[in-house]
Motif scaffolding. Sequence first.
Motif, short mmCIF file in Angstrom:
data_model
loop_
_atom_site.label_atom_id
_atom_site.label_comp_id
_atom_site.label_asym_id
_atom_site.label_seq_id
_atom_site.Cartn_x
_atom_site.Cartn_y
_atom_site.Cartn_z
N SER A 129 7.96 -1.04 3.47
CA SER A 129 6.72 -0.57 2.67
C SER A 129 6.86 -1.37 1.32
CB SER A 129 6.92 0.75 2.33
OG SER A 129 7.97 1.07 1.47
N TRP A 130 7.80 -1.57 0.65
CA TRP A 130 8.16 -2.45 -0.51
C TRP A 130 7.52 -3.78 -0.35
CZ3 TRP A 130 8.51 -1.12 -5.28
CH2 TRP A 130 9.07 0.09 -5.61
N ARG A 131 8.01 -4.56 0.66
CA ARG A 131 7.33 -5.93 0.87
C ARG A 131 5.85 -5.69 0.87
NH1 ARG A 131 11.36 -6.69 5.74
NH2 ARG A 131 13.19 -7.41 4.78
N GLU A 132 5.38 -4.92 1.60
CA GLU A 132 3.76 -4.87 1.60
C GLU A 132 3.05 -4.39 0.49
OE1 GLU A 132 3.15 -1.70 4.42
OE2 GLU A 132 3.38 -3.26 6.07
N PHE A 133 3.82 -3.67 -0.44
CA PHE A 133 3.39 -3.26 -1.84
C PHE A 133 3.14 -4.43 -2.71
CE2 PHE A 133 4.92 -2.51 -6.16
CZ PHE A 133 3.70 -1.83 -6.67
N ILE A 186 3.15 -7.76 -1.72
CA ILE A 186 2.27 -8.77 -1.46
C ILE A 186 0.94 -8.48 -1.71
CG2 ILE A 186 1.14 -9.81 0.72
CD1 ILE A 186 4.35 -9.43 1.88
N LYS A 187 0.52 -6.93 -1.84
CA LYS A 187 -0.84 -6.64 -1.74
C LYS A 187 -1.22 -6.74 -3.36
CE LYS A 187 -1.11 -3.96 2.74
NZ LYS A 187 -1.29 -2.66 3.25
N GLN A 188 -0.26 -6.49 -4.26
CA GLN A 188 -0.58 -6.76 -5.72
C GLN A 188 -1.57 -8.07 -5.79
OE1 GLN A 188 0.36 -4.04 -7.66
NE2 GLN A 188 0.65 -3.47 -5.34
N ILE A 243 2.94 -10.28 -6.14
CA ILE A 243 4.35 -10.57 -6.84
C ILE A 243 5.12 -11.14 -5.99
CG2 ILE A 243 6.04 -9.41 -8.10
CD1 ILE A 243 4.14 -7.30 -8.58
N PRO A 244 5.75 -12.50 -6.41
CA PRO A 244 6.85 -13.12 -5.78
C PRO A 244 8.08 -12.35 -5.55
CG PRO A 244 5.92 -14.57 -7.43
CD PRO A 244 5.21 -13.27 -7.71
N PHE A 245 8.48 -12.24 -4.42
CA PHE A 245 10.00 -11.65 -4.07
C PHE A 245 10.64 -12.04 -3.27
CE2 PHE A 245 7.22 -10.01 -0.92
CZ PHE A 245 8.07 -9.90 0.33
N GLU A 246 11.83 -11.96 -3.10
CA GLU A 246 12.99 -12.33 -2.18
C GLU A 246 13.84 -11.08 -1.88
OE1 GLU A 246 16.24 -15.47 -2.12
OE2 GLU A 246 14.55 -16.31 -3.06
N ASP A 247 14.11 -11.12 -0.53
CA ASP A 247 15.25 -10.10 -0.04
C ASP A 247 16.64 -10.74 -0.46
OD1 ASP A 247 13.23 -8.74 1.06
OD2 ASP A 247 14.05 -8.89 2.96
N CYS A 291 -4.79 8.03 -4.81
CA CYS A 291 -4.75 6.63 -4.61
C CYS A 291 -5.07 5.83 -5.83
CB CYS A 291 -5.83 6.35 -3.58
SG CYS A 291 -5.14 6.56 -1.97
N GLU A 292 -6.01 6.32 -6.67
CA GLU A 292 -6.06 5.75 -7.96
C GLU A 292 -4.95 5.79 -8.88
OE1 GLU A 292 -8.97 7.28 -10.98
OE2 GLU A 292 -10.29 5.59 -10.49
N ALA A 293 -4.51 7.12 -8.92
CA ALA A 293 -3.46 7.15 -9.83
C ALA A 293 -2.04 6.40 -9.46
CB ALA A 293 -2.94 8.67 -9.83
N MET A 294 -1.77 6.48 -8.14
CA MET A 294 -0.80 5.64 -7.85
C MET A 294 -0.91 4.15 -8.04
SD MET A 294 0.49 7.27 -4.12
CE MET A 294 -1.21 6.99 -3.34
N GLN A 295 -2.06 3.54 -7.87
CA GLN A 295 -2.51 2.18 -8.28
C GLN A 295 -2.25 2.04 -9.46
OE1 GLN A 295 -6.52 1.40 -7.74
NE2 GLN A 295 -6.41 -0.87 -8.58
#
Length: 778
Positions: free
Chosen positions: A89-93, A95-97, A101-105, A413-417
């Motif tokens: 869920s974090w990876r998807e989050f 990527i969808k920004q 946002i570049p990330f790495e495990d 959804c808007e508040a979380m965004q």
Amino acid sequence: MRNLQLERVSTIWFLTLGLTSLAAAILVYILLLESALGAFKIQDASPMKIGEDTRPRVALLNSNYTKNAHRALSYRDTSTAWVDQTLLSWREFLIKQSPAIPFEDIRDDQLENGELDDFEVLILPSSRALSDLQIRQIQEFMQRGGSVLATWTSGVYREDGTWRGWNFIEDTFGVKFEGFVERGNWNFRIYSDTFPGYTPPGIYLPKYVTESKNFIPPTSTDAAANDARYKRQQQESAKDADFAPLRDYSWFDSLNTARPTVDFARANPIVANMRDLDGVVREQDAVVVSYFTYTGFDQDREIPYPRTSNGIRRLTLRSNTPLTADIPSGYRVKIQVYNPGVKVSIAEPERATAAGFWYDFATDNIVGADNPYNTTGLVHGTYGEGRFVYMGFQRDAMGVGPCVGNSGDREDCEAMQYFFRNTMNYLRRTPTIWVHDWPFAKDGATMITGATNTERGIAAFAPIADILEAEKAPGTYFVAPEQGSRYSSLLQRLHRQGDVAVYDSLRVEADGLPQNQVARLRRLRVMLEGLVNGRVQGYRSTERGLVGINTMGGLVQADYTYFLPDSIGRRITPKIMGDEYSPLTRIGTTQHSDHDIVKGLQGSSSDLMNSLLHESLERVHYEGGLYNLVYDPELLGSPANIGTLKSLVQDAKSKNMWIASGDSIAHWWRLKRAINSAVEQRSPSRIFVRISNDNGSTAKEVTVSIALGRSVAAVNVRPELINIFKPVPDDVDIPPYVLRENGTVLELSIRELKPQQYRIYHIDLLGPEMASNAGSRK
């Protein structure tokens, strides 16, 4: 020879001229860059920088320690799929920004080796197990300026699954652990667990209830359960099963029944992989048992609060923090507590700030002025040179349902965004801007709202108006127009002092479609306007509960601009209704009324009423929202209680709260919706700010805050560069401003924005060495 000398002179002259032109061009280029970027390093202007990805990278801990600890601790459920799902869920989050946002495990051993130099943000996604070495590396990373986002119970176990406690969370994030948020909702506390074995599915009542001589079985809503033979079979089957966790309970009804208003248990058989006594995991019959403890009180004597589904709580978000920019003050977002949420209190306020808390005034039957403070569930702050955000819940537990298209809860959804955008901006030190919810740089708002449908009640407004006039605090007075003919002079006085609005005896949806209601609603408004000799805009019904769509349609056609339902929504700020009801502003209930406190909730003590109302005011001030005191003038205006009203007004003023009437609140909220702001980081030392008024009316005393991304000693605010040479005094173009929160937040005060007008500011961020040449303009 002479020609040769002339040729040499010409060469030197042209070379000198060329070098001078080049130097002048470079100087102009640097001046232009400085004009656009502010102070900058020359390497930042290198063409090599063009196209370079300088966005900070994020490290996401993929923790095998957490998986191993879960297996060691959970003898019934050894699956670690939830860890993988949380990470996914974090990876998807990320990527969808937009942009992504570049990330790495990173692995456990990488964190232990301190391999964090390439990252600016470290995310601990419910990493329950951390080694001592990992904790040391995390804290050293933060000391050097790194940011950390931790969720739920990060680090409460060691890598071998042994209990460490709350030291990591408490020491790193400046908090004190206060406990877990109960899985309960509305008027039940709930505990669930899974046990091996079998018992028939259904609702089970305690034997002390069913065996009582006074027991009257609740009515079932399931047709099958109403069959006497079916009930006997299920009861016998449950008795024969002799299921240990429910030995003190009797089978009563099917799972489809309505929830009883007594203690009960709910059994739901499943098949699960569970560990037997021999330690071997086998697929076997099991039962999910939920124990419900009733804690509610008489629904007929309380405000109709919103109900939430099983296992859902609401987290209240505070206003004017970098994490809650653009989210209405006091917004109560739904959190799934399938794993109990963590509540803390702030232990080190000099470096940690609460941004949200679990206490829900609408559903929690708990009294205490410290409830918002000792149930904190969201914290941001600093550790060394670094920053952190701690969430006492898992990221994917926030909100209910997917936020795709029109599915899910649109408001949540808007508040979380906004929330996750702001959180990542804060951790990545990217500027965030927001318009304050209230004008005049106020910390909250207060609305003193009386409502009566009797002549005695109208007369009781007179001493209340005396107090409000003396305190220079406008009031809002809802009256039944039919009862006001004898009190026209008093009503005109109330209208001059604040706002007078229609109090109607309409029953919800009972008076027909909008076209059938509009004539009556317009007649009431015109009747009251004749009594007050002025415009009437507000409406309230005597019927407790929501105002239905038919009534709202009639209100729009009858030219009302705001209404007060006697119910609680998910926010304690106004809301502009959508679609065809957009001309209406909803101002909801934001605390218990005097009537509920005295007659329904806590008894009849005036001292207790005074204490509870002041505690509610303190809570709303802490949230930054609207304190809407709805009172009965015959009750609060009595000699025994009128002192409470005066003390509440004085308390609100001392807390820097804007005291306004209903029409003013509604008008401001509509203005605020169309005041837009944007911020852009032009260079490490300059930001670009644009503020516009897209209304058809002038907006005055607008306050805007900018989280700067770093601490500065001073700022230099300049208007739009193209306007520098205008023959206009500085005071016209440069707004008053002040630095807050240790130089990390800049607050601008815009005195006036005319319709469709915008302001542009270039703001230089200055270090200590340049602070003497700049400062605050108050």
